[in-house]
Structures are given as structure tokens and as C-alpha cells.
Design a protein around this motif. Structure first.
Motif, short mmCIF file in Angstrom:
data_model
loop_
_atom_site.label_atom_id
_atom_site.label_comp_id
_atom_site.label_asym_id
_atom_site.label_seq_id
_atom_site.Cartn_x
_atom_site.Cartn_y
_atom_site.Cartn_z
N ALA A 30 26.42 78.77 -22.23
CA ALA A 30 25.51 77.62 -22.19
C ALA A 30 24.95 77.36 -20.80
O ALA A 30 23.99 76.61 -20.65
N PRO A 32 23.26 79.00 -17.62
CA PRO A 32 22.64 80.23 -17.12
C PRO A 32 23.16 80.59 -15.73
O PRO A 32 23.22 79.73 -14.86
N ASN A 42 28.73 81.94 -4.44
CA ASN A 42 28.55 80.52 -4.10
C ASN A 42 29.84 79.74 -4.35
O ASN A 42 30.23 78.88 -3.55
N ASP A 287 26.34 71.13 -11.97
CA ASP A 287 25.11 71.23 -11.18
C ASP A 287 24.16 72.27 -11.80
O ASP A 287 22.95 72.06 -11.86
N LEU A 288 24.75 73.39 -12.23
CA LEU A 288 23.91 74.46 -12.79
C LEU A 288 23.21 74.04 -14.07
O LEU A 288 22.09 74.46 -14.35
N VAL A 289 23.89 73.21 -14.85
CA VAL A 289 23.30 72.76 -16.11
C VAL A 289 22.04 71.93 -15.83
O VAL A 289 21.11 71.90 -16.61
N PHE A 293 22.08 63.03 -12.00
CA PHE A 293 23.13 62.68 -11.04
C PHE A 293 24.20 61.81 -11.69
O PHE A 293 25.41 62.04 -11.52
N SER B 21 25.06 70.47 -21.89
CA SER B 21 24.45 71.70 -21.40
C SER B 21 23.22 72.08 -22.22
O SER B 21 22.38 72.84 -21.78
N CYS B 23 20.85 70.30 -22.68
CA CYS B 23 19.69 69.59 -22.12
C CYS B 23 18.90 70.47 -21.17
O CYS B 23 17.91 70.04 -20.61
N ILE B 63 14.52 70.58 -12.82
CA ILE B 63 15.98 70.44 -12.73
C ILE B 63 16.25 69.55 -11.54
O ILE B 63 15.73 69.79 -10.45
N GLU B 64 17.07 68.53 -11.71
CA GLU B 64 17.32 67.62 -10.59
C GLU B 64 18.71 67.82 -9.99
O GLU B 64 19.65 68.27 -10.67
N ILE B 66 21.11 65.67 -6.92
CA ILE B 66 21.20 64.63 -5.90
C ILE B 66 22.46 64.90 -5.07
O ILE B 66 23.55 65.04 -5.61
N GLN B 77 23.74 73.02 -3.97
CA GLN B 77 22.81 72.72 -5.06
C GLN B 77 21.57 73.61 -4.99
O GLN B 77 21.06 74.06 -6.03
N ASN B 80 22.49 76.88 -6.17
CA ASN B 80 22.57 76.83 -7.64
C ASN B 80 21.19 76.98 -8.27
O ASN B 80 21.04 77.63 -9.31
N LEU B 82 18.82 78.69 -7.08
CA LEU B 82 18.47 80.12 -6.98
C LEU B 82 19.20 80.92 -8.06
O LEU B 82 18.62 81.84 -8.63
N ARG B 84 19.91 79.79 -10.92
CA ARG B 84 19.19 79.48 -12.16
C ARG B 84 17.85 80.21 -12.24
O ARG B 84 17.18 80.19 -13.27
#
Lengths: 325, 333
Positions: A30, A32, A42, A287-289, A293, B21, B23, B63-64, B66, B77, B80, B82, B84
Motif C-alpha cells: 500500500a 509506494p 533513508n 510520511d510516505l503515504v 500532518f 494508505s 488516500c 502530497i503534503e 509538515i 520528508q 521520502n 523522492l 515516491r
């Protein structure tokens, strides 16, 4: 039978590592890129400093104390190292000695802060919570004062390279974790630490140097803070008076998830390292999903709360196991 | 807690994460990662929404991320993003130094990256920065206050609330303040320079101390409007919070153009504020990203000239002031 196996698994240090592995594999379809080499690199980058910090915190928690100043110590070590190493008009600008002296100064600063904390707790009799809370304020203030809030850049290339590849950072962290694990599990000092945390009065009666043991735990925690400062400063290519400021909850969570008791006397370095891996895996996947926040914070809080519940459950299982032995 | 209830909780949590996930954006839609240091002030929250709207209007999924004020987290982040495989990144950096490794990582991955509102440190990395002309905005806002002081007559004792000096914007705003006051020493004396590090509590404590030492302060410039609640609280405590026209009115100027500032200008407590045109900045950020994607030339720094809204032009400028829109939205709720 199944229940007994599950109980054994829950009590094992490897349970947390297994949980992290199951979580990674379960989320991979789920999320990526979760298992891509780039993301695993990372993950290593963010997990290694946390593993070291969780190791230091575990040693202190085992004595029945806590070190709330650890993140401020990270910031102070970062700033001291930056001031010595930076090529921008700082102490050893451009000198070949800049990096070794800077790194040594960072380690010495961390150890000194740990010693002051340890002396205040062990000899001064001041509660660890108070000593390190005040330490957090003082060290943060000092770091900001020294830099006037400005980050320090232009660090030597050799220093920045420490975090350039996960392999170098791993070569720094792994021996420290192994030594920590061996000291805690195979030496008299490790046994003293456990005894002091379980019952300091009884430990004193049997001749264990309680004060010295507590002091050493804080010094080791300080050195771990310095080591994390080295990794984080190299990663960001700049020293900062607010470095690591938001990591305290992750550090304590990693220790507790790894089976360290908040009441002292129980904990392992292996467990703390696995706890750090789980915290980082959860943070990274959320974070990847690309969640908002607020949802990331809520989810992470829920995971840490679940870990605290797991700790309570494991403690009960352990007490039952010891009772039946 | 029994083993069964613990396992049930674990299974439910995993299920919830799986649902969340779902979303994530569709894989065939171009995606842009937007990473902000914080959403804790109106300016950042409204900027984030403006960027999202602008990006979505160009067909991007957003994609956000914070960073909650943590530079280390911000770097993770962006890495991350990259992982994605995003098609572009817009970042509001935590500070000018620590963002450099993130920009380098994006450069190495060939992903265009735009810095929103905060310029990075100089170097051989490639990025475009969209930022307000903070020096000019601060200078012009303070110049308006100086003109008001000149018209009213008398001697003035001034205070400035300075932002985090690690932030180039804060430095430029301070320099703009200094430039506007150059040559006014015969009737304006700066008696307090209050460091706030962009922190409301520090701003309030600093101003309270300054007002105790110099109770005759009657000219205040804040480097950001988000500090206005601290200023009004400190002035009220000293019985110095009066609207324009009152004999003891303190000349008050700011920068950002948020809803509080707009409301205070309407009510007469505030005289002027420099408005960052965040809709312009959002549009320019997305335009820069599109140009970078097409490998077209684009300037390394795009300046938002902004404008000053004050007591005499607020009706005319309200339509362009983002704080006025937020104010109207809040009033409607």
C-alpha cells in the motif's frame, strides 16, 4: 500451547524487530517505494542516530532515572563541533585538525554534560527529572547564546561524509551498540546497573557502588548524545542550536517499546535499537503515504500508546513468569 | 490488558493504517510534494492552501509533509518525496543552511525543487526561490509610520520586534526598518530591539520588559503580524492600547498582512502592515516548477513586491490582501 508460544515471543527482544518486519511487509503493497533501496537507505539514515540516543536513554532509565536534557545536549554538541570545524571564520578554519578536534570536542562536551547530570543525581540527590529538565533549558539557552540562533555551515567534507552513506554511519554506530550490549549483558557493570535500578538500597547493602554506577550511566548517555550530534550535524551539513529538539518523545518511546522499564532495573540495548527501528519504520511509512500532518501525529501517538500498553502487558507476563519459576 | 485484546487492538490499528494508505494519489497523475516547516501561523496555513489550489488547478496531485520545526525531519520528508517519485517539490525551508542537503538530493534525482518564502544558503545547488521583497516591504511600512509621526509632531521612542536572525527574511525586515528610520534621529529614537526568535512568548516578555524600562515607547514595528496578539497584550497591560485619534495611540506597523492585522487596521489600533502577496507567490512557485520541468530558463530568485495596506488605503487594497479574505471567511463562519 499457542498461548505459551505467543507469551514467549512477546517477552523476546526480537519481538519488536519482528513487529517492524511484519509492519514493513504488511504496508509495502500500500505504500509506494517502502521497500526500495533508496528508502531503506533513508530509513538507516534516520534510524541510526535514534538507535544511539535510545541506547543512552536506556542506560539511564535502567537506573530508575531519566535524561530529558539529551536533545539539548545534542544541540550543544552540534554547536561546539560546528564552531570548531566550520571554515567560516571559526576556531580551526581550514586546518586538517579541524575534524578530529571538533569530533573530540563534541564527545567531550557530551560526556561533561552527562557527568554534571550524573553528579547532580547521584551525589546531589536531586531527582533526575528536575536535574535534566533544568539541564534541557540551560543547554538549549547556551546553544542559542553561542550561535545567536544562527546555524553554522561550511563544515569539512570529511565530516559531512560521515553521513554521506549509510555504510559509514553504520560503521560508527554498530560497534557502539555491540559494545553497549556486551557491557550490559555480559559484565559486572551491567549487572550493577540492573541491580541499582531494581533496588538501590539493596544494591548498596551488597557493596555495589551505586553512585558511581548512576554517574557512569549518565556519562554514557551524554556520549551517546554527542555521537548522535555527530551523525545529525553531518547529515544536515550544518550545526544548529535547535538540532534534535523534537526527538525526545521518539527516544523515550524507542527505549520503552524495546522493553526498558520506566521504573528502572529492566532494559536491553538490543531492545532499544529494535524499538528505534520500529519508531522510524512507522514514521517513514506514514510520511510516505502522504497523510496530513494531523493524521501522522495521531497515528504515531496511537502507535506509541500501543507500545506503552504492550510494555505494561509484558511486565505483567514477566512478573507471572518469575512468580511461577 | 489480555493477550486477546492486545492482538485485537494491533489488528485494528494495522487495518486503520491500511485504510489511510488508500488516500494516496492515483499513480498516473503527476504529483508534487509540498513540505512546510510549520502550519502554526495564518500565513503558512493560507500559503499551503493557496499552493494546493494552484497545483490542483494545473492537474497535479499534492502530497503534503509538515516538519514541525525539525530540519532533520524535513530532510527525511523530502527524501521520502523522492522515493515516491514525485514530479516536483515545493518547500518552505526550516532554515537557509539545513535545506541545502535536501536541494542537493532533489538535484541528484533530477526532480525540480522550488523554495517558498525562504531562500537557501548560496552554493552550487539548483533551485528557484519565490520570496517577498522583505526589505522594501518593511522599509515602506515603517516609512508610512514615520510620515504619520511627522504629521502628528512630537518626539518618538521606537521599538522593533526582530525575528529569528537565522532567517534571511527577518534580517531583511530589520534592515528595512533601519533604512526607513535613517535621518529621522531628530524626532525618533530606537530604544528597544527585541529578539523574538519568532516566538510569541518571547515577544511578549521582551516587549513587557522594554515597556517597563521605557514606558514612553510610542512607535512599534513587528517583523511579523503573527506577533500582534503578544503586542496588544503587552500594551493593554500598560494601558497603552488605544486606537488612532487617541492622544496616547502607539503607532503600530507590521509585516505579512494577516487577518489580525487587517482587523486592527479597520479598528484603528494598527496603522499599517506590509502585505506579502501569497497568492502571487503561490502562482509564481507553481509557474517556476512548470518551467523547471520543461527545462526552460527561470530566474533563481523571484521577488514578490507586495504592498503596504494602511488606514488610508485599506478599502482599496482589501481585495488583494490575503488577511482580508481570511478575516471575511472567519466573519462568515
Amino acid at each position: 500451547m499457542v498461548r505459551a508460544s505467543l507469551s514467549r515471543a512477546l517477552l523476546s527482544d526480537y519481538f519488536i524487530l519482528g513487529l517492524a518486519g511484519v509492519y514493513l511487509l504488511g504496508m509495502a503493497p500500500a505504500v509506494p517505494g517502502l521497500l526500495s533501496p533508496l528508502n531503506l537507505a533513508n530509513l538507516a539514515e534516520i534510524a541510526l542516530p535514534l538507535m544511539v540516543l535510545a541506547m543512552g536513554q536506556t542506560l539511564v532509565l535502567m537506573t530508575g532515572g531519566i535524561d530529558l536534557s539529551t536533545t539539548s545536549n545534542v544541540a550543544l554538541c552540534s554547536v561546539i563541533g560546528g564552531m570548531i570545524m566550520s571554515g567560516a571564520d571559526e576556531v580551526l578554519a581550514g586546518s586538517a585538525l579541524a575534524m578530529p578536534v571538533g569530533v573530540l570536542a563534541m564527545l567531550a562536551t557530551g560526556a561533561l554534560v552527562g557527568l554534571i547530570n550524573g553528579l547532580s543525581v547521584a551525589r546531589g540527590g536531586i531527582p533526575a527529572f528536575m536535574v535534566t529538565l533544568i539541564g534541557m533549558l540551560l543547554l538549549s539557552g547556551l546553544a542559542v547564546r553561542l550561535t545567536r540562533s544562527l546555524p553554522i555551515s561550511d563544515l569539512p567534507d570529511a565530516f559531512v561524509a560521515i553521513s554521506g552513506t549509510a555504510g559509514v554511519a553504520l560503521a560508527v554506530v554498530l560497534p557502539v551498540l555491540v559494545v553497549g550490549h556486551l557491557v550490559l549483558s555480559r559484565t559486572v557493570a551491567g549487572a550493577w546497573l540492573q541491580s541499582v535500578g531494581q533496588n538501590a538500597a539493596a544494591a548498596r547493602v551488597v557493596g555495589i557502588p551505586v553512585e558511581r554506577t548512576v554517574m557512569l550511566a549518565y556519562v554514557a548517555c551524554g556520549v551517546c548524545s554527542a555521537l548522535a550530534a555527530i551523525l545529525l550535524t553531518a547529515r544536515l551539513e550544518s550545526a544548529s542550536p535547535v538540532l534534535g529538539q523534537r526527538m525526545l518523545l521518539d527516544i523515550v518511546a524507542a527505549s520503552i517499546i524495546g522493553g526498558t522499564s520506566l521504573f528502572g532495573g529492566r532494559g536491553t540495548i538490543r531492545g532499544a535499537a529494535f524499538g528505534a527501528i520500529l519508531v522510524c519504520v512507522v514514521t517513514n511509512s506514514l510520511d510516505l503515504v502522504g497523510l496530513t500532518f494531523a493524521v501522522v501525529m495521531l497515528s504515531k501517538g496511537a502507535v506509541i500508546l500501543a507500545a506503552a500498553a504492550l510494555d505494561a502487558f509484558r511486565s505483567r507476563l514477566l512478573a507471572k513468569a518469575e512468580g511461577s519459576a | 490488558m489480555t493477550l486477546r485484546s492486545f492482538l485485537s487492538t494491533a489488528v485494528l490499528s494495522a487495518g486503520a493504517l491500511f485504510m489511510f494508505s488508500g488516500c494516496s494519489p492515483k499513480s498516473d497523475q503527476p504529483t508534487v510534494g509540498v513540505c512546510f516547516e510549520t502550519l502554526q501561523t495564518e500565513y503558512w496555513a493560507e500559503s499551503f492552501d493557496a499552493l494546493r489550489t494552484e497545483l490542483e488547478s494545473h492537474g497535479f496531485a499534492v502530497i503534503e509533509a509538515i516538519s514541525d520545526g525539525d530540519a532533520n525531519r524535513q530532510l527525511s520528508q523530502i527524501k521520502n518525496f523522492l522515493v515516491r517519485g514525485v514530479d516536483g517539490i515545493i518547500v518552505a525551508p526550516k532554515d537557509r543552511q539545513s535545506i541545502v542537503p535536501a536541494i542537493k538530493a532533489a538535484n541528484d534525482a533530477g526532480v525540480p525543487i522550488v523554495c517558498y518564502n525562504r531562500p537557501p544558503a548560496e552554493g552550487d545547488h539548483q533551485t528557484v526561490t519565490v520570496v517577498a521583497d522583505n526589505f522594501a516591504l518593511a522599509r515602506d511600512t515603517v516609512a508610512y509610520l514615520v510620515e504619520q509621526a511627522r504629521q502628528k509632531g512630537g518626539k518618538y521612542r521606537a521599538a522593533i520586534l526582530i525575528g529569528d536572525l537565522g532567517d534571511e527574511n527577518a534580517v531583511n525586515r530589520r534592515e528595512g526598518f533601519n533604512a526607513a528610520l535613517a535621518g529621522t534621529e531628530d524626532f525618533i529614537e530606537v530604544v528597544a530591539r527585541i529578539p523574538t526568535e519568532w516566538n510569541q512568548e518571547k515577544a511578549r516578555a521582551g516587549l513587557v520588559n522594554a515597556l517597563q524600562t521605557h514606558p514612553d515607547i510610542n512607535f512599534i514595528f513587528t517583523s511579523s503580524d503573527f506577533l500582534l496578539p503578544s503586542i496588544s497584550s503587552a500594551l493593554q497591560a500598560q494601558n497603552k492600547w488605544h486606537p488612532h485619534g487617541h492622544a496616547d495611540h502607539v503607532l503600530l506597523g507590521g509585516l505579512d498582512g494577516d487577518a489580525t492585522a487587517y482587523q486592527l487596521i479597520l479598528e484603528g489600533y494598527m496603522d499599517a502592515t506590509g502585505v506579502q502577496d501569497l497568492y502571487f507567490e503561490a502562482e509564481q512557485s507553481v509557474q517556476a516548477l512548470l518551467k523547471l520541468q520543461r527545462e526552460e530558463p527561470v530566474e533563481a530568485r523571484i521577488l514578490d513586491p507586495g504592498f503596504v495596506i494602511h488606514r488610508d488605503n485599506h478599502e482599496e487594497m482589501a481585495g488583494r490582501t490575503w488577511g482580508a479574505r481570511v478575516f471575511a471567511r472567519n466573519q462568515a463562519q
